[in-house]
Design a protein around this motif. Structure first.
Motif, mmCIF file in Angstrom:
data_model
loop_
_atom_site.group_PDB
_atom_site.id
_atom_site.type_symbol
_atom_site.label_atom_id
_atom_site.label_comp_id
_atom_site.label_asym_id
_atom_site.label_seq_id
_atom_site.Cartn_x
_atom_site.Cartn_y
_atom_site.Cartn_z
ATOM 1 N N ARG A 272 54.995 8.687 57.496
ATOM 2 C CA ARG A 272 53.576 8.769 57.828
ATOM 3 C C ARG A 272 53.117 10.196 57.609
ATOM 4 N NH1 ARG A 272 49.931 10.129 61.603
ATOM 5 N NH2 ARG A 272 51.393 10.829 63.210
ATOM 6 N N LEU A 273 52.300 10.391 56.593
ATOM 7 C CA LEU A 273 51.843 11.739 56.281
ATOM 8 C C LEU A 273 50.892 12.228 57.365
ATOM 9 C CD1 LEU A 273 51.242 11.435 52.437
ATOM 10 C CD2 LEU A 273 53.211 12.398 53.633
ATOM 11 N N PRO A 274 51.043 13.465 57.789
ATOM 12 C CA PRO A 274 50.182 13.975 58.857
ATOM 13 C C PRO A 274 48.810 14.370 58.330
ATOM 14 C CG PRO A 274 51.619 15.715 58.094
ATOM 15 C CD PRO A 274 52.014 14.480 57.334
ATOM 16 N N THR A 275 47.826 14.322 59.201
ATOM 17 C CA THR A 275 46.538 14.945 58.927
ATOM 18 C C THR A 275 46.612 16.372 59.443
ATOM 19 O OG1 THR A 275 45.597 14.366 61.077
ATOM 20 C CG2 THR A 275 45.424 12.718 59.310
ATOM 21 N N PRO A 276 45.706 17.257 59.033
ATOM 22 C CA PRO A 276 45.716 18.613 59.589
ATOM 23 C C PRO A 276 45.641 18.614 61.111
ATOM 24 C CG PRO A 276 44.342 18.551 57.634
ATOM 25 C CD PRO A 276 44.735 17.123 57.919
ATOM 26 N N GLY A 277 44.948 17.625 61.679
ATOM 27 C CA GLY A 277 44.848 17.552 63.137
ATOM 28 C C GLY A 277 46.157 17.213 63.817
ATOM 29 N N ASP A 278 47.111 16.652 63.070
ATOM 30 C CA ASP A 278 48.428 16.325 63.632
ATOM 31 C C ASP A 278 49.335 17.544 63.738
ATOM 32 O OD1 ASP A 278 47.986 13.558 63.905
ATOM 33 O OD2 ASP A 278 48.480 13.215 61.787
ATOM 34 N N ILE A 279 49.027 18.598 63.002
ATOM 35 C CA ILE A 279 49.888 19.785 62.952
ATOM 36 C C ILE A 279 49.609 20.682 64.138
ATOM 37 C CG2 ILE A 279 50.583 21.774 61.600
ATOM 38 C CD1 ILE A 279 51.304 19.043 60.372
ATOM 39 N N ARG A 280 50.637 20.946 64.920
ATOM 40 C CA ARG A 280 50.501 21.822 66.089
ATOM 41 C C ARG A 280 51.145 23.166 65.796
ATOM 42 N NH1 ARG A 280 51.996 18.909 71.601
ATOM 43 N NH2 ARG A 280 54.080 19.106 70.736
ATOM 44 N N LEU A 281 50.401 24.227 66.095
ATOM 45 C CA LEU A 281 50.896 25.587 65.891
ATOM 46 C C LEU A 281 51.208 26.223 67.236
ATOM 47 C CD1 LEU A 281 48.346 26.863 63.192
ATOM 48 C CD2 LEU A 281 50.580 25.783 62.827
ATOM 49 N N ASP A 282 52.283 26.991 67.271
ATOM 50 C CA ASP A 282 52.668 27.698 68.491
ATOM 51 C C ASP A 282 53.121 29.100 68.116
ATOM 52 O OD1 ASP A 282 53.657 28.694 70.840
ATOM 53 O OD2 ASP A 282 54.927 26.970 71.303
ATOM 54 N N PRO A 283 52.311 30.121 68.417
ATOM 55 C CA PRO A 283 52.683 31.494 68.051
ATOM 56 C C PRO A 283 53.909 32.011 68.786
ATOM 57 C CG PRO A 283 50.727 31.485 69.440
ATOM 58 C CD PRO A 283 51.006 30.055 69.082
ATOM 59 N N LYS A 284 54.349 31.306 69.844
ATOM 60 C CA LYS A 284 55.545 31.750 70.565
ATOM 61 C C LYS A 284 56.818 31.433 69.789
ATOM 62 C CE LYS A 284 54.880 29.679 74.547
ATOM 63 N NZ LYS A 284 53.563 29.031 74.438
ATOM 64 N N ILE A 285 56.718 30.531 68.812
ATOM 65 C CA ILE A 285 57.878 30.228 67.977
ATOM 66 C C ILE A 285 58.073 31.390 67.007
ATOM 67 C CG2 ILE A 285 58.871 28.664 66.270
ATOM 68 C CD1 ILE A 285 57.190 26.436 67.465
ATOM 69 N N THR A 286 59.272 31.943 66.975
ATOM 70 C CA THR A 286 59.519 33.086 66.109
ATOM 71 C C THR A 286 59.474 32.684 64.647
ATOM 72 O OG1 THR A 286 61.913 32.723 66.218
ATOM 73 C CG2 THR A 286 60.947 34.221 67.847
ATOM 74 N N ALA A 287 59.148 33.657 63.788
ATOM 75 C CA ALA A 287 59.017 33.388 62.359
ATOM 76 C C ALA A 287 60.326 32.882 61.761
ATOM 77 C CB ALA A 287 58.540 34.641 61.632
ATOM 78 N N ASP A 288 61.470 33.368 62.270
ATOM 79 C CA ASP A 288 62.749 32.936 61.709
ATOM 80 C C ASP A 288 63.157 31.548 62.214
ATOM 81 O OD1 ASP A 288 63.049 34.109 64.205
ATOM 82 O OD2 ASP A 288 65.116 34.683 63.871
ATOM 83 N N ALA A 289 62.573 31.087 63.313
ATOM 84 C CA ALA A 289 62.861 29.745 63.806
ATOM 85 C C ALA A 289 62.048 28.692 63.054
ATOM 86 C CB ALA A 289 62.574 29.644 65.297
ATOM 87 N N HIS A 290 60.872 29.065 62.566
ATOM 88 C CA HIS A 290 60.001 28.219 61.745
ATOM 89 C C HIS A 290 59.315 27.101 62.526
ATOM 90 C CE1 HIS A 290 61.482 30.354 58.336
ATOM 91 N NE2 HIS A 290 62.679 29.795 58.337
ATOM 92 N N ALA A 291 60.073 26.276 63.249
ATOM 93 C CA ALA A 291 59.502 25.102 63.903
ATOM 94 C C ALA A 291 60.434 24.605 64.992
ATOM 95 C CB ALA A 291 59.249 23.995 62.877
#
Length: 361
Positions: free
Chosen positions: A133-152
């Motif tokens: 199921r392809l996500p819509t942009p609204g499905d994508i959750r961003l969290d700035p507390k996640i480090t850049a090297d962890a990615h997700a």
């Protein structure tokens, strides 16, 4: 990476900020404080070695690693990679995000980042057990507390509220847009493997009709022990990066390969409890790694060899595991060992572990 795996690889001072499953921390097997004190790396150069990109303040090596800081710095100097230019369409998206952040328009930058990640998801691989199921942009959750090297992160605490909408379980760092589109697709694929893993656990939880059925948080605990998470669970997710490796920038290849080999080493060391069906075995992944290595070009082979030795330094396994990894991945190990610039470092490491050439070559 699953949230528990990401948290386990952080220093203790940062883990509390990302903990989302009440009680899970109690089930994670941490090292004693005295041992942690012995693990701590003493200077910034060594920290940069063991964690590329953003470096936490208390990065540690595995407790059996005995490499000196000067040797670690020499190894660091020869492992720096130069990036390659991303595809033009992705570069345009990335430039738009940077421009929005530069003018202080955070909401617009986040919107553009969500658009980009959702678009990249068309190139991700959906594992068995995860309906496409392809996500819509609204499905994508961003969290700035996640480090850049962890990615997700895949967050099981969000499953009960959204049991059929797995995009609600995932969170991404806003910095993910800084890499290539192939890296984003690889990261999404990695997280979808964790989705499949947690889907199976959730089904078992739902099927439990016993009178003393525990809460979801309690039910999760046996599945989130350190050795299990850092071993086969992460290896099953990390090995998918091999399918994207030839489209990654050199520096991204290094990060991906370190993930593969670190979890491989941990899987070789892992002894599952009786009756546990592991997510994947080291033998399965070892054959894939060797097949990929056989068809790779010289530069990629060199990165694979360097990443394997880096992972042995980082994980610091027991001597028997160390030798087993070198033997099972001998062509890759030899490719790294052949580099005269770092061979003295590896010889120092082998000597510290009591390993001689005949043990593995």
């Amino acid at each position: 990476m699953s949230e528990s795996a990401d948290r386990l690889r952080m220093p203790a001072s940062r883990r509390a900020d990302t903990r989302s499953v009440p009680g899970v921390g109690a089930a994670v097997e941490g090292a004693p404080k005295a041992q942690r004190d012995q693990q701590r790396i003493g200077n910034q150069a060594a920290q940069l070695l063991v964690r590329s990109g953003h470096v936490p303040a208390e990065v540690v090596l595995g407790h059996r690693s005995a490499l000196g800081n000067q040797a670690v710095q020499r190894l660091l100097q020869v492992q720096r990679q130069s990036p390659v230019a991303p595809a033009s369409s992705w570069a345009s998206r990335r430039s738009a995000v940077r421009a929005a952040r530069a003018r202080g328009d955070g909401p617009e930058a986040d919107r553009l980042t969500r658009d980009a990640i959702a678009a990249a998801a068309t190139g991700a691989t959906y594992p068995a057990g995860v309906p496409r199921r392809l996500p819509t942009p609204g499905d994508i959750r961003l969290d700035p507390k996640i480090t850049a090297d962890a990615h997700a992160q895949t967050r099981p605490k969000d499953i009960p509220a959204h049991p059929t909408d797995y995009w609600r379980w995932l969170s991404f760092t806003p910095e993910l847009i800084s890499g290539t589109e192939a890296q984003v697709q690889s990261v999404i694929t990695h997280e979808l493997v964790h989705v499949a893993q947690f889907t199976a656990i959730w089904k078992s939880f739902e099927q439990d009709t016993s009178p003393g059925k525990p809460s979801w948080e309690e039910f999760l605990k046996p599945y989130q022990l350190r050795k299990r998470v850092e071993g086969p669970e992460e290896l099953q997710a990390h090995v998918t990066s091999l399918d994207f490796l030839n489209r990654l920038a050199p520096g991204e290849q290094v990060i991906a390969l370190r993930g593969v080999f670190s979890s491989y080493v941990s899987t070789v060391a892992y002894v599952p409890p009786a009756g546990e069906a592991v997510a994947i075995t080291a033998a399965e992944v070892g054959s894939k790694v060797l097949a990929y290595f056989a068809g790779a070009g010289g530069a990629v082979r060199q990165r694979m060899g360097a990443a394997l030795w880096w992972s042995l330094i980082d994980v610091g396994p027991a001597r028997a595991t160390f030798i087993a990894v070198l033997r099972e991945l001998r062509p890759v190990a030899l490719a790294g060992y052949a580099d005269p610039a770092v061979r003295p470092v590896y010889d120092e490491l082998l000597q510290a572990e009591g390993i001689v050439q005949k043990d593995w070559r």
